[in-house]
Design an enzyme around this catalytic site. Structure first.
Site, PDB file in Angstrom:
ATOM      1  N   THR A  22      38.182  48.127  23.266  1.00  0.00           N
ATOM      2  CA  THR A  22      39.585  47.733  23.273  1.00  0.00           C
ATOM      3  C   THR A  22      40.510  48.931  23.105  1.00  0.00           C
ATOM      4  OG1 THR A  22      41.199  46.621  21.848  1.00  0.00           O
ATOM      5  CG2 THR A  22      39.149  47.208  20.816  1.00  0.00           C
ATOM      6  N   ASP A  23      41.769  48.763  23.533  1.00  0.00           N
ATOM      7  CA  ASP A  23      42.772  49.815  23.285  1.00  0.00           C
ATOM      8  C   ASP A  23      43.122  49.905  21.797  1.00  0.00           C
ATOM      9  OD1 ASP A  23      44.166  47.404  23.098  1.00  0.00           O
ATOM     10  OD2 ASP A  23      45.821  48.004  24.406  1.00  0.00           O
ATOM     11  N   GLU A  24      42.754  48.861  21.019  1.00  0.00           N
ATOM     12  CA  GLU A  24      43.166  48.839  19.609  1.00  0.00           C
ATOM     13  C   GLU A  24      42.508  49.946  18.787  1.00  0.00           C
ATOM     14  OE1 GLU A  24      43.574  44.892  17.948  1.00  0.00           O
ATOM     15  OE2 GLU A  24      43.801  44.013  19.931  1.00  0.00           O
ATOM     16  N   TYR A  34      39.181  44.542  12.581  1.00  0.00           N
ATOM     17  CA  TYR A  34      38.652  44.360  13.948  1.00  0.00           C
ATOM     18  C   TYR A  34      38.582  45.691  14.682  1.00  0.00           C
ATOM     19  CZ  TYR A  34      38.828  43.530  18.999  1.00  0.00           C
ATOM     20  OH  TYR A  34      38.608  43.594  20.367  1.00  0.00           O
ATOM     21  N   LYS A  49      35.346  47.919  16.062  1.00  0.00           N
ATOM     22  CA  LYS A  49      35.150  48.280  17.477  1.00  0.00           C
ATOM     23  C   LYS A  49      35.067  49.803  17.627  1.00  0.00           C
ATOM     24  CE  LYS A  49      34.958  46.023  20.656  1.00  0.00           C
ATOM     25  NZ  LYS A  49      33.811  45.339  21.309  1.00  0.00           N
TER      26      LYS A  49
HETATM   27  P1  NAD Z   1      35.473  36.125  22.577  1.00  0.00           P
HETATM   28  O1  NAD Z   1      35.690  36.029  21.102  1.00  0.00           O
HETATM   29  O2  NAD Z   1      36.152  35.160  23.481  1.00  0.00           O
HETATM   30  O3  NAD Z   1      33.904  36.009  22.904  1.00  0.00           O
HETATM   31  C1  NAD Z   1      32.931  36.673  22.172  1.00  0.00           C
HETATM   32  C2  NAD Z   1      31.578  36.093  22.572  1.00  0.00           C
HETATM   33  O4  NAD Z   1      30.571  36.807  21.827  1.00  0.00           O
HETATM   34  C3  NAD Z   1      31.419  34.607  22.228  1.00  0.00           C
HETATM   35  O5  NAD Z   1      30.816  33.926  23.301  1.00  0.00           O
HETATM   36  C4  NAD Z   1      30.503  34.619  21.004  1.00  0.00           C
HETATM   37  O6  NAD Z   1      29.699  33.443  20.901  1.00  0.00           O
HETATM   38  C5  NAD Z   1      29.660  35.862  21.260  1.00  0.00           C
HETATM   39  N1  NAD Z   1      29.113  36.447  20.029  1.00  0.00           N
HETATM   40  C6  NAD Z   1      29.785  36.715  18.870  1.00  0.00           C
HETATM   41  N2  NAD Z   1      28.937  37.213  17.954  1.00  0.00           N
HETATM   42  C7  NAD Z   1      27.720  37.297  18.551  1.00  0.00           C
HETATM   43  C8  NAD Z   1      26.433  37.759  18.123  1.00  0.00           C
HETATM   44  N3  NAD Z   1      26.240  38.227  16.887  1.00  0.00           N
HETATM   45  N4  NAD Z   1      25.420  37.708  19.008  1.00  0.00           N
HETATM   46  C9  NAD Z   1      25.600  37.214  20.269  1.00  0.00           C
HETATM   47  N5  NAD Z   1      26.770  36.752  20.702  1.00  0.00           N
HETATM   48  C10 NAD Z   1      27.835  36.784  19.868  1.00  0.00           C
HETATM   49  O7  NAD Z   1      35.823  37.632  22.955  1.00  0.00           O
HETATM   50  P2  NAD Z   1      36.519  38.207  24.261  1.00  0.00           P
HETATM   51  O8  NAD Z   1      37.978  38.114  24.117  1.00  0.00           O
HETATM   52  O9  NAD Z   1      35.864  37.619  25.450  1.00  0.00           O
HETATM   53  O10 NAD Z   1      36.127  39.752  24.129  1.00  0.00           O
HETATM   54  C11 NAD Z   1      34.916  40.240  24.700  1.00  0.00           C
HETATM   55  C12 NAD Z   1      34.810  41.716  24.428  1.00  0.00           C
HETATM   56  O11 NAD Z   1      35.920  42.407  25.000  1.00  0.00           O
HETATM   57  C13 NAD Z   1      34.808  42.073  22.941  1.00  0.00           C
HETATM   58  O12 NAD Z   1      33.888  43.115  22.742  1.00  0.00           O
HETATM   59  C14 NAD Z   1      36.232  42.555  22.683  1.00  0.00           C
HETATM   60  O13 NAD Z   1      36.268  43.481  21.633  1.00  0.00           O
HETATM   61  C15 NAD Z   1      36.575  43.192  24.011  1.00  0.00           C
HETATM   62  N6  NAD Z   1      38.006  43.193  24.365  1.00  0.00           N
HETATM   63  C16 NAD Z   1      38.735  42.057  24.276  1.00  0.00           C
HETATM   64  C17 NAD Z   1      40.077  42.068  24.656  1.00  0.00           C
HETATM   65  C18 NAD Z   1      40.913  40.812  24.620  1.00  0.00           C
HETATM   66  O14 NAD Z   1      42.123  40.868  24.855  1.00  0.00           O
HETATM   67  N7  NAD Z   1      40.350  39.642  24.358  1.00  0.00           N
HETATM   68  C19 NAD Z   1      40.670  43.244  25.109  1.00  0.00           C
HETATM   69  C20 NAD Z   1      39.868  44.410  25.189  1.00  0.00           C
HETATM   70  C21 NAD Z   1      38.539  44.363  24.826  1.00  0.00           C
HETATM   71  P1  TYD Z   2      46.557  38.278  19.640  1.00  0.00           P
HETATM   72  O1  TYD Z   2      46.562  37.374  20.828  1.00  0.00           O
HETATM   73  O2  TYD Z   2      45.929  37.790  18.366  1.00  0.00           O
HETATM   74  O3  TYD Z   2      45.930  39.667  20.112  1.00  0.00           O
HETATM   75  P2  TYD Z   2      45.872  41.115  19.343  1.00  0.00           P
HETATM   76  O4  TYD Z   2      46.173  40.914  17.915  1.00  0.00           O
HETATM   77  O5  TYD Z   2      44.468  41.535  19.587  1.00  0.00           O
HETATM   78  O6  TYD Z   2      46.879  41.972  20.052  1.00  0.00           O
HETATM   79  O7  TYD Z   2      48.064  38.658  19.312  1.00  0.00           O
HETATM   80  C1  TYD Z   2      48.914  39.225  20.296  1.00  0.00           C
HETATM   81  C2  TYD Z   2      50.227  39.542  19.637  1.00  0.00           C
HETATM   82  O8  TYD Z   2      50.877  38.306  19.291  1.00  0.00           O
HETATM   83  C3  TYD Z   2      50.096  40.322  18.342  1.00  0.00           C
HETATM   84  O9  TYD Z   2      51.169  41.254  18.252  1.00  0.00           O
HETATM   85  C4  TYD Z   2      50.215  39.262  17.254  1.00  0.00           C
HETATM   86  C5  TYD Z   2      51.133  38.233  17.884  1.00  0.00           C
HETATM   87  N1  TYD Z   2      50.919  36.826  17.498  1.00  0.00           N
HETATM   88  C6  TYD Z   2      51.999  36.037  17.126  1.00  0.00           C
HETATM   89  O10 TYD Z   2      53.159  36.497  17.067  1.00  0.00           O
HETATM   90  N2  TYD Z   2      51.773  34.722  16.801  1.00  0.00           N
HETATM   91  C7  TYD Z   2      50.513  34.186  16.841  1.00  0.00           C
HETATM   92  O11 TYD Z   2      50.342  32.976  16.510  1.00  0.00           O
HETATM   93  C8  TYD Z   2      49.408  35.001  17.250  1.00  0.00           C
HETATM   94  C9  TYD Z   2      48.005  34.449  17.293  1.00  0.00           C
HETATM   95  C10 TYD Z   2      49.669  36.313  17.571  1.00  0.00           C
END
Ligand code: NAD
Ligand code: TYD
Length: 353
Positions: free
Chosen positions: A134-136, A159, A163
């Site tokens: 992630t960019d975070e 988180y 990561k």
């Molecule tokens: P998500 O929470 O929707 O899905 C995570 C999946 O991992 C789920 O299916 C869960 O059951 C599985 N999982 C969790 N713990 C596990 C374990 N111990 N063993 C096996 N499976 C397990 O997450 P997402 O949003 O799809 O993110 C996927 C990846 O992309 C993550 O690594 C996250 O850090 C990265 N990412 C997410 C975002 C975003 O905006 N969502 C952005 C950049 C990177």
């Molecule tokens: P989120 O979707 O949780 O992603 P991330 O924290 O990984 O960026 O949140 C996106 C942005 O929205 C973040 O700045 C927090 C804000 N946020 C709210 O203002 N209200 C909410 O209920 C949630 C879940 C997030």
């Protein structure tokens, strides 16, 4: 010639399911989805490809060494796309333990199992471990500037720290053990099948249910949004063309304040499904800010664009309309999550097979 096999961890999650659907539809690979099925794992997101003979599901925790080793040896994959993680910042603030376990220990376990398997291969040129991050990990920006591959790591939430730790382990396994790795760092994703705890699906869902739309603080925090299918394409490209040991930043230059995002969703809903009285904007509510809330994320994706030829298909305006429409058309998927039924569905439809 039979198809090569790819392992995908976290394939029942939001982004992982998009990756699995794309891989199966392109039909270039056999795909083994390794997922523990935590609260965030939902096999209903994979319904359309579940019966494809190229798809297999293994309900396994990435921390489980015996089973992960078995999967490597049994399926002889040409690579692994590692997405499994605990992914929600707010949950990491309330309970960081699972984040340490899955994101750090789980990644360590996968790296060790991959290394043991890699060392058994006679043709080592084919294998690649793609770690999805992630960019975070880069911390928080002020009003200007962008993250890129050369930005120093400065994670600030449980988180993002977990990561960042996993990214560093992956790099160490490359430098120390020559494990062929590529890392991707992407901005905030949105789109279909997003678990309704993150901002965009939560707001769509709450709006339709007549509930408050909670905005943390003043709503001026900025995120850089990417449509999930564009991220999935970037991940597959990083596997196919990414240079070993390199990382690639993925983003589409779609910066919006949280308030702008929520207002946009309300205006689209006002158009597509107007309320009897008033606007969805009336449901916006300002709530206590998130602890340590990062102010701004924004990505410079030049490297993946110029070196790998990646281009997003959606901008925020087109992607958010598609997303809102998808939620309107797929209320059953949402309702199964809200009622907890999606976990029963998994028991009934999957384990019975
Ligand atoms: P998500 O929470 O929707 O899905 C995570 C999946 O991992 C789920 O299916 C869960 O059951 C599985 N999982 C969790 N713990 C596990 C374990 N111990 N063993 C096996 N499976 C397990 O997450 P997402 O949003 O799809 O993110 C996927 C990846 O992309 C993550 O690594 C996250 O850090 C990265 N990412 C997410 C975002 C975003 O905006 N969502 C952005 C950049 C990177
Ligand atoms: P989120 O979707 O949780 O992603 P991330 O924290 O990984 O960026 O949140 C996106 C942005 O929205 C973040 O700045 C927090 C804000 N946020 C709210 O203002 N209200 C909410 O209920 C949630 C879940 C997030």
């Amino acid at each position: 010639m039979s198809k090569k096999t790819l392992l995908v961890t976290g394939g029942a999650g939001f982004i992982g399911s998009a990756v699995v659907r794309q891989l199966i539809k392109a039909s270039d690979y056999n795909v083994v989805n390794i997922d523990k099925l935590t609260y965030a794992g939902n096999l209903e997101s994979l319904k359309e490809i579940a019966d494809n003979p190229s798809y297999k599901f293994e309900q396994v925790d990435i921390c489980d060494k015996e089973n992960i080793s078995r999967i490597f040896n049994e399926y002889q994959p040409v690579g692994i796309l590692h997405l499994a993680a605990e992914s929600h910042v707010d949950r990491s603030i309330v309970g960081p333990g699972e984040f340490i376990q899955t994101n750090i220990i789980g990644t360590y376990n996968l790296l060790e199992c991959a290394r043991e398997y890699f060392n058994t291969l006679t043709d080592k040129s084919q294998f690649k471990f793609v770690h999805i991050s992630t960019d975070e990990v880069f911390g928080s920006l002020g009003d200007t500037g962008y993250f890129s591959e050369t930005t120093s790591y400065d994670p600030r939430s449980p988180y993002s720290s977990s990561k960042a730790s996993s990214d560093l382990l992956v790099r160490a396994w490359y430098h120390t053990y020559n494990l062929p790795i590529v890392i991707t760092n992407c901005t905030n994703n949105y789109g279909p099948y997003h678990f309704p705890e993150k901002l965009i699906p939560l707001v769509i869902n709450n709006a339709l249910a007549g509930k408050n739309l909670p905005i943390y603080g003043k709503g001026d925090n900025i995120r850089d949004w990417l449509y999930v299918e564009d991220h999935a394409k970037g991940i597959i490209l990083a596997f196919e063309k990414g240079v070993l040991g390199e990382s690639y930043c993925i983003g589409g230059h779609n910066e919006r304040t949280n308030l702008e995002v929520v207002q946009t969703i309300c205006r689209i809903l006002d158009e597509l499904q107007p309320k009897a009285v008033g606007s969805y904007l009336d449901q916006i509510t300002y709530v206590t800010d998130r602890a340590g809330h990062d102010f701004r994320y924004a990505m410079d994706p030049t490297k993946i664009q110029t070196e790998l030829g990646w281009q997003p298909e959606e901008n925020f305006d087109t992607g958010i309309k598609k997303t809102v429409q998808w939620y309107l058309d797929n209320q059953e998927w949402v309702q199964h999550i809200m009622s907890g039924e999606y976990q029963n569905w998994i028991q009934q439809n999957y384990t019975a097979r």
